[in-house]
Design an enzyme around this catalytic site. Structure first.
Site, PDB file in Angstrom:
ATOM      1  N   LYS A 113     -15.399  -0.205  -3.603  1.00 59.20           N
ATOM      2  CA  LYS A 113     -14.874   1.051  -4.130  1.00 59.20           C
ATOM      3  C   LYS A 113     -13.658   1.335  -3.563  1.00 59.20           C
ATOM      4  CE  LYS A 113     -19.410   3.135  -4.910  1.00 59.20           C
ATOM      5  NZ  LYS A 113     -20.620   3.921  -4.392  1.00 59.20           N
ATOM      6  N   LYS A 194     -22.322  -5.603 -12.760  1.00 63.24           N
ATOM      7  CA  LYS A 194     -23.559  -5.134 -12.978  1.00 63.24           C
ATOM      8  C   LYS A 194     -23.332  -3.751 -13.535  1.00 63.24           C
ATOM      9  CE  LYS A 194     -23.235  -1.696  -9.104  1.00 63.24           C
ATOM     10  NZ  LYS A 194     -23.855  -1.186  -8.112  1.00 63.24           N
ATOM     11  N   LYS A 197     -22.947   3.334 -13.369  1.00 67.47           N
ATOM     12  CA  LYS A 197     -22.720   4.748 -13.775  1.00 67.47           C
ATOM     13  C   LYS A 197     -21.409   5.107 -13.919  1.00 67.47           C
ATOM     14  CE  LYS A 197     -26.831   6.644 -11.277  1.00 67.47           C
ATOM     15  NZ  LYS A 197     -27.014   6.874  -9.810  1.00 67.47           N
TER      16      LYS A 197
HETATM   17  P1  TYM Z   1     -27.691   4.635  -7.065  1.00 62.98           P
HETATM   18  O1  TYM Z   1     -27.978   6.204  -7.366  1.00 62.98           O
HETATM   19  O2  TYM Z   1     -26.570   4.227  -7.331  1.00 62.98           O
HETATM   20  O3  TYM Z   1     -28.742   3.928  -7.954  1.00 62.98           O
HETATM   21  C1  TYM Z   1     -30.128   4.092  -8.021  1.00 62.98           C
HETATM   22  C2  TYM Z   1     -30.996   2.893  -8.045  1.00 62.98           C
HETATM   23  O4  TYM Z   1     -30.564   2.092  -9.077  1.00 62.98           O
HETATM   24  C3  TYM Z   1     -30.425   0.665  -8.675  1.00 62.98           C
HETATM   25  N1  TYM Z   1     -29.599   0.289  -9.625  1.00 62.98           N
HETATM   26  C4  TYM Z   1     -29.731  -0.776 -10.271  1.00 62.98           C
HETATM   27  N2  TYM Z   1     -30.538  -1.816 -10.278  1.00 62.98           N
HETATM   28  C5  TYM Z   1     -30.492  -2.795 -11.163  1.00 62.98           C
HETATM   29  N3  TYM Z   1     -29.301  -3.093 -11.940  1.00 62.98           N
HETATM   30  C6  TYM Z   1     -28.098  -2.112 -11.856  1.00 62.98           C
HETATM   31  N4  TYM Z   1     -27.373  -2.674 -12.556  1.00 62.98           N
HETATM   32  C7  TYM Z   1     -28.398  -0.946 -10.968  1.00 62.98           C
HETATM   33  N5  TYM Z   1     -27.588  -0.316 -10.908  1.00 62.98           N
HETATM   34  C8  TYM Z   1     -28.185   0.737  -9.605  1.00 62.98           C
HETATM   35  C9  TYM Z   1     -29.823   1.034  -7.315  1.00 62.98           C
HETATM   36  O5  TYM Z   1     -30.099  -0.215  -6.619  1.00 62.98           O
HETATM   37  C10 TYM Z   1     -30.809   2.130  -6.612  1.00 62.98           C
HETATM   38  O6  TYM Z   1     -32.157   1.539  -6.170  1.00 62.98           O
HETATM   39  N6  TYM Z   1     -27.384   4.371  -2.138  1.00 62.98           N
HETATM   40  C11 TYM Z   1     -28.224   4.356  -3.217  1.00 62.98           C
HETATM   41  C12 TYM Z   1     -29.106   5.749  -3.173  1.00 62.98           C
HETATM   42  C13 TYM Z   1     -29.664   6.058  -1.727  1.00 62.98           C
HETATM   43  C14 TYM Z   1     -30.777   5.591  -1.463  1.00 62.98           C
HETATM   44  C15 TYM Z   1     -31.325   6.229  -0.109  1.00 62.98           C
HETATM   45  C16 TYM Z   1     -31.614   4.435  -2.016  1.00 62.98           C
HETATM   46  C17 TYM Z   1     -29.378   6.964  -0.890  1.00 62.98           C
HETATM   47  N7  TYM Z   1     -30.351   7.129   0.170  1.00 62.98           N
HETATM   48  C18 TYM Z   1     -32.266   5.751   0.432  1.00 62.98           C
HETATM   49  C19 TYM Z   1     -32.619   4.274  -1.278  1.00 62.98           C
HETATM   50  C20 TYM Z   1     -33.039   4.625  -0.051  1.00 62.98           C
HETATM   51  C21 TYM Z   1     -27.526   4.627  -4.538  1.00 62.98           C
HETATM   52  O7  TYM Z   1     -26.455   4.808  -4.499  1.00 62.98           O
HETATM   53  O8  TYM Z   1     -28.208   4.473  -5.709  1.00 62.98           O
END
Ligand code: TYM
Length: 328
Positions: A113, A194, A197
């Site tokens: 990032k 990947k 968003k």
């Molecule tokens: P976030 O909001 O970016 O994404 C949510 C979930 O989607 C998964 N993901 C993907 N899986 C497969 N292919 C992709 N291209 C892809 N893009 C995103 C992410 O792995 C995630 O599971 N840090 C986390 C949010 C978070 C969290 C937590 C997760 C905060 N606290 C505690 C688990 C437990 C995040 O930014 O997810």
């Protein structure tokens, strides 16, 4: 024996996409049948980048609605906005006091990032510690996530062990639940990175709420290669392999089975079939979303926050007692 606890979170940055769904959210929904699940719209995680407060309010509500539309059931799972439960932040501070900064500096998401030009603020740097606090707060055993969160979960496990060694056995060591395929759904416009968003190109991702027409257009224009065979070869044919994984997940058919059917029928036919499969998988979610009422969802989220706070207060006491921070 008590049921085990699942925790996971999604950032409310709008644009919830097929990668989120196939990598994580589908598992969130399934796990509700056999675990005590805690699911959180992690709004505090999303404010480490510049944002517009008004827009953010509607993005938060939309994220809650999308999760409910995929099948998160607030009557079975604890479901709320992270910012409404201050115990996350307190535990994050306590864990932060035992996290070496060198470890945080090595987190690949942070490095990526910053390399892409995001401001290297303290929030972005400490982000994985807040994530560890989210998970450990509820003594979670299992964390359904996509592959990009693997390193953050490793840190969470390290911090749990560090805490337990220093203050006594408080936290279970949580396991990641990462799907075998679709743990890393790739961008449609650049299948070597990947689906995300924040990619400025809308065509790089299928949104969960995209209309059937839009889904079809995006999949038809997905970047592939010039060799016309449909076969699974992530290194040599990343675009086609990504579409095979997506279709396999949406139809619950094996990749071998799909290759047998579409192997030599050309990309046009294959892409149409992928689009049909994605449209069919997303249709019930879009319908459910249309039927949700904003006021009702806001009320459900307020109730969720109250329940979560009650639960979190109990766990907070355990941590305060272990660390010498209990009320005197
Ligand atoms: P976030 O909001 O970016 O994404 C949510 C979930 O989607 C998964 N993901 C993907 N899986 C497969 N292919 C992709 N291209 C892809 N893009 C995103 C992410 O792995 C995630 O599971 N840090 C986390 C949010 C978070 C969290 C937590 C997760 C905060 N606290 C505690 C688990 C437990 C995040 O930014 O997810």
């Amino acid at each position: 024996m008590d049921r085990q606890t699942v925790f996971s979170g999604l950032q409310p940055t709008g644009n919830v996409h097929l990668g989120n769904y196939l990598g994580a959210l589908r598992n969130w929904v399934k796990l509700q049948d056999s675990y005590d699940c805690v699911y959180c719209v992690v709004d505090l995680h999303a404010i480490t980048v510049d944002y517009d407060p008004k827009q953010f309010e509607s993005d938060r509500l939309e994220a809650a609605k999308v999760l409910m539309a995929t099948g998160i059931d607030p009557d079975r799972s604890l479901f709320y906005f992270q910012s409404q439960v201050p115990q996350h932040s307190e535990l994050s501070w306590i864990l932060g006091a035992m996290t070496p900064t060198g470890v945080l500096g090595r987190m690949t998401q942070y490095k990526d990032k910053v390399a892409k030009g995001e401001a290297a603020n303290l929030g972005l740097f400490a982000y994985p510690v807040l994530m560890a606090a989210d998970i450990l707060l509820y003594h979670a055993n299992l964390v359904p996530i996509g592959d990009d969160q693997r390193q953050h979960l490793e840190l969470t496990r390290d911090l749990a062990e560090r805490f337990n060694n220093r203050f006594g056995e408080v936290f279970p060591i949580p396991d990641a639940l990462i799907p075998e395929t679709t743990s890393r759904v790739m961008s449609l416009t650049d299948p070597t990175s990947k689906m995300s968003k924040t990619d400025p190109n809308d065509k790089s991702r299928v949104l969960i709420l995209d209309s059937p027409d839009v889904v079809r257009k995006k999949i038809r224009s997905a970047v592939t290669d010039s060799d016309p065979d449909v076969r699974f070869d992530p290194a040599g044919k990343p675009g086609i392999s990504n579409l095979l994984e997506i279709m396999s997940a949406c139809t619950e058919r094996s990749i071998d089975d799909l290759v047998e059917e579409y192997g030599s029928r050309g990309y046009g036919k294959f892409k149409d079939a992928v689009a049909d499969a994605v449209i069919a998988a997303l249709a019930p979610i879009r319908n459910a979303y249309e039927n949700l009422d904003d006021e009702e969802v806001a009320r459900i989220m307020r109730r969720g926050a109250l329940d979560a706070r009650t639960k979190a207060e109990g766990f907070q006491q355990i941590v305060r007692e272990a660390t010498g921070l209990a009320a005197l």
